[in-house]
Design an enzyme around this catalytic site. Structure first.
Site, PDB file in Angstrom:
ATOM      1  N   HIS A 144     -13.208   3.420   7.068  1.00 45.27           N
ATOM      2  CA  HIS A 144     -12.773   2.942   5.751  1.00 45.27           C
ATOM      3  C   HIS A 144     -13.880   2.131   5.080  1.00 45.27           C
ATOM      4  O   HIS A 144     -14.048   2.183   3.859  1.00 45.27           O
ATOM      5  CB  HIS A 144     -11.496   2.118   5.902  1.00 45.27           C
ATOM      6  CG  HIS A 144     -10.947   1.645   4.594  1.00 45.27           C
ATOM      7  ND1 HIS A 144     -10.472   2.508   3.638  1.00 45.27           N
ATOM      8  CD2 HIS A 144     -10.837   0.401   4.069  1.00 45.27           C
ATOM      9  CE1 HIS A 144     -10.085   1.822   2.583  1.00 45.27           C
ATOM     10  NE2 HIS A 144     -10.292   0.536   2.819  1.00 45.27           N
ATOM     11  N   ASP A 184      -9.688   4.882  -6.340  1.00 42.75           N
ATOM     12  CA  ASP A 184      -9.868   3.449  -6.577  1.00 42.75           C
ATOM     13  C   ASP A 184     -11.361   3.121  -6.553  1.00 42.75           C
ATOM     14  O   ASP A 184     -12.188   3.971  -6.226  1.00 42.75           O
ATOM     15  CB  ASP A 184      -9.073   2.579  -5.577  1.00 42.75           C
ATOM     16  CG  ASP A 184      -9.452   2.847  -4.139  1.00 42.75           C
ATOM     17  OD1 ASP A 184     -10.621   3.172  -3.875  1.00 42.75           O
ATOM     18  OD2 ASP A 184      -8.573   2.732  -3.261  1.00 42.75           O
ATOM     19  N   LYS A 207      -7.269   1.058  -9.822  1.00 45.37           N
ATOM     20  CA  LYS A 207      -5.964   0.835  -9.207  1.00 45.37           C
ATOM     21  C   LYS A 207      -5.719  -0.653  -9.042  1.00 45.37           C
ATOM     22  O   LYS A 207      -6.635  -1.408  -8.786  1.00 45.37           O
ATOM     23  CB  LYS A 207      -5.969   1.540  -7.843  1.00 45.37           C
ATOM     24  CG  LYS A 207      -4.811   1.286  -6.947  1.00 45.37           C
ATOM     25  CD  LYS A 207      -4.955   2.095  -5.648  1.00 45.37           C
ATOM     26  CE  LYS A 207      -5.558   1.283  -4.520  1.00 45.37           C
ATOM     27  NZ  LYS A 207      -5.557   1.980  -3.233  1.00 45.37           N
ATOM     28  N   ARG A 209      -3.343  -3.467  -6.876  1.00 44.36           N
ATOM     29  CA  ARG A 209      -2.420  -3.646  -5.758  1.00 44.36           C
ATOM     30  C   ARG A 209      -1.932  -5.079  -5.781  1.00 44.36           C
ATOM     31  O   ARG A 209      -2.739  -5.998  -5.898  1.00 44.36           O
ATOM     32  CB  ARG A 209      -3.179  -3.382  -4.456  1.00 44.36           C
ATOM     33  CG  ARG A 209      -2.353  -2.814  -3.342  1.00 44.36           C
ATOM     34  CD  ARG A 209      -3.206  -2.687  -2.103  1.00 44.36           C
ATOM     35  NE  ARG A 209      -3.652  -1.333  -1.800  1.00 44.36           N
ATOM     36  CZ  ARG A 209      -2.891  -0.393  -1.266  1.00 44.36           C
ATOM     37  NH1 ARG A 209      -1.629  -0.613  -1.027  1.00 44.36           N
ATOM     38  NH2 ARG A 209      -3.377   0.790  -0.986  1.00 44.36           N
ATOM     39  N   ARG A 242       1.456   6.393  -1.776  1.00 46.94           N
ATOM     40  CA  ARG A 242       1.680   5.851  -3.123  1.00 46.94           C
ATOM     41  C   ARG A 242       0.408   5.887  -3.968  1.00 46.94           C
ATOM     42  O   ARG A 242       0.465   6.204  -5.157  1.00 46.94           O
ATOM     43  CB  ARG A 242       2.229   4.428  -3.044  1.00 46.94           C
ATOM     44  CG  ARG A 242       3.655   4.420  -2.516  1.00 46.94           C
ATOM     45  CD  ARG A 242       4.340   3.073  -2.730  1.00 46.94           C
ATOM     46  NE  ARG A 242       5.706   3.138  -2.262  1.00 46.94           N
ATOM     47  CZ  ARG A 242       6.157   2.612  -1.113  1.00 46.94           C
ATOM     48  NH1 ARG A 242       5.336   1.973  -0.312  1.00 46.94           N
ATOM     49  NH2 ARG A 242       7.416   2.738  -0.769  1.00 46.94           N
TER      50      ARG A 242
HETATM   51  C1  R5P Z   1      -7.483   2.170  -0.068  1.00 44.51           C
HETATM   52  O1  R5P Z   1      -8.438   1.424  -0.099  1.00 44.51           O
HETATM   53  C2  R5P Z   1      -7.454   3.409   0.744  1.00 44.51           C
HETATM   54  O2  R5P Z   1      -8.614   4.191   0.552  1.00 44.51           O
HETATM   55  C3  R5P Z   1      -6.219   4.247   0.489  1.00 44.51           C
HETATM   56  O3  R5P Z   1      -6.252   4.687  -0.845  1.00 44.51           O
HETATM   57  C4  R5P Z   1      -4.945   3.492   0.690  1.00 44.51           C
HETATM   58  O4  R5P Z   1      -5.006   2.611   1.778  1.00 44.51           O
HETATM   59  C5  R5P Z   1      -3.826   4.463   0.898  1.00 44.51           C
HETATM   60  O5  R5P Z   1      -2.620   3.787   1.092  1.00 44.51           O
HETATM   61  P1  R5P Z   1      -1.254   4.343   0.526  1.00 44.51           P
HETATM   62  O6  R5P Z   1      -1.215   5.822   0.830  1.00 44.51           O
HETATM   63  O7  R5P Z   1      -0.201   3.571   1.259  1.00 44.51           O
HETATM   64  O8  R5P Z   1      -1.232   4.055  -0.951  1.00 44.51           O
END
Ligand code: R5P
Length: 331
Positions: A144, A184, A207, A209, A242
């Site tokens: 990540h 994002d 995005k 959060r 999401r």
């Molecule tokens: C964010 O930084 C990651 O790259 C993903 O976009 C995120 O963690 C995905 O999480 P979810 O599917 O729960 O929105």
């Protein structure tokens, strides 16, 4: 024993042995990797005691071996992480020569920094635990955050799923009117590499959060032209889905004619299976770094095997070859 017998004995002792062992989270992945390598997964006796403690014992000697301990960090992540640590400890105490933790999805990777005061850096803690258990190296796919490589005091082979996904899209996706979209700001660098590879323009979603409501997101704005375009949304992971669904909704609302999703790690926590089947999304393509049960797959989902990539990287490490050369020009 004659001198020549002794010498040939020493030579054969000097020959290294590649051993692959697997945790119980997703043994099918290890079997596929072993198949690619032309070996068998070494048998192990693994079970969980009544009190939920885990037991692991390899069924054959691993003395002197170059051992790869593969675990897929799916739910329940904490249990599978502990199991992998115990397996590494067992390998160390059984005199394996070199121990590589293979964690195709690195657990706790999203907790890679203190976003706010009084938070942990859990990704660092995981690296420390692997080290203390006895790991000499780590192999993982699409971390990540690339800086996680620096959390571990030893070599980290950071593999990229992009070649696997790209090969699929080159065969299945027209590049006409294609735009690559980062869901994002954190994914822009990776999405940019995709845009280069596909010769397609890039758009970025801003995005938001809410830090107090985990796993909920809202789209703030879209930077770039998506009207009349087929949008390829690229992300490292899909958890609840999401982020992707909200992004797809916004893209379609802004005139996108199609939305195709590419992601490496299919965590697919609730309600991902349900909401990813949304009409806003035309196709979802993921790899099997994490298991996606056959009975939960839907017709617009494609799961690509990561096993050939892992097998090649394991072979390169074992043979003192080059992992970097597998990804010339990749993200
Ligand atoms: C964010 O930084 C990651 O790259 C993903 O976009 C995120 O963690 C995905 O999480 P979810 O599917 O729960 O929105």
């Amino acid at each position: 024993m004659s001198e020549s017998e002794l010498l040939s004995g020493i030579k054969s002792h000097a020959q290294r042995r590649l051993v692959l062992v697997s945790g119980r989270a997703y043994p099918e992945l290890a079997t596929s990797v072993a198949h690619e390598l032309g070996i068998e997964v070494l048998g192990s006796d693994m079970h969980t005691f009544a009190g939920s403690e885990i037991y692991a014992r390899f069924e054959e000697s691993v003395r002197g071996a170059d051992i790869f301990v593969l675990q897929s960090h799916t739910r329940p992540i904490n249990e599978w992480l502990m199991e992998q640590l115990i397996m590494v400890d067992a390998a160390k105490r059984a005199s394996a020569k070199r121990i590589t933790v293979v964690a195709p999805y690195y657990p706790y990777a999203r907790q890679d920094k203190k976003g706010r005061g009084r938070e942990p850096i859990s990704a660092r803690l995981v690296a420390d635990m692997f080290k203390v258990a006895g790991a000499d190296r780590i192999m993982s796919v699409d971390l990540h955050a690339a800086q996680i490589q620096g959390f571990f005091d030893g070599p980290v082979d950071h593999l990229f799923a992009q070649p696997v996904l790209l090969e699929h899209f080159r065969e299945t996706l027209s590049r006409e009117a294609l735009t690559v979209v980062s869901p994002d700001m954190g994914r822009v660098k990776v999405a940019d590499a995709w845009s280069d590879k596909l010769g397609a323009p890039l758009a970025i979603i801003h995005k938001r959060r809410d830090p107090k409501v985990h796993n909920d997101v809202s789209v703030h704005e879209i930077v770039g032209d998506v009207s009349g375009r087929v949008c390829l949304l690229v992300d490292d992971l899909i958890d609840t889905g999401r982020t992707i669904v909200k992004a797809a909704e916004a893209l379609k609302a802004n005139g996108a004619t199609g939305v195709v999703v590419a992601a490496t790690h299919a965590l697919f926590s609730d309600p991902a299976y349900e909401i990813l089947q949304s009409d806003f999304i035309d196709r979802v393509v993921v790899t099997d770094t994490l298991p996606v049960p056959a009975d939960k797959r839907w017709d617009r989902l494609t799961v690509l095997s990561i096993a050939p990539l892992l097998a090649r990287a394991i072979h390169e490490v074992f043979a003192d070859g080059s992992v970097t050369s597998m990804f010339d020009g990749a993200a």
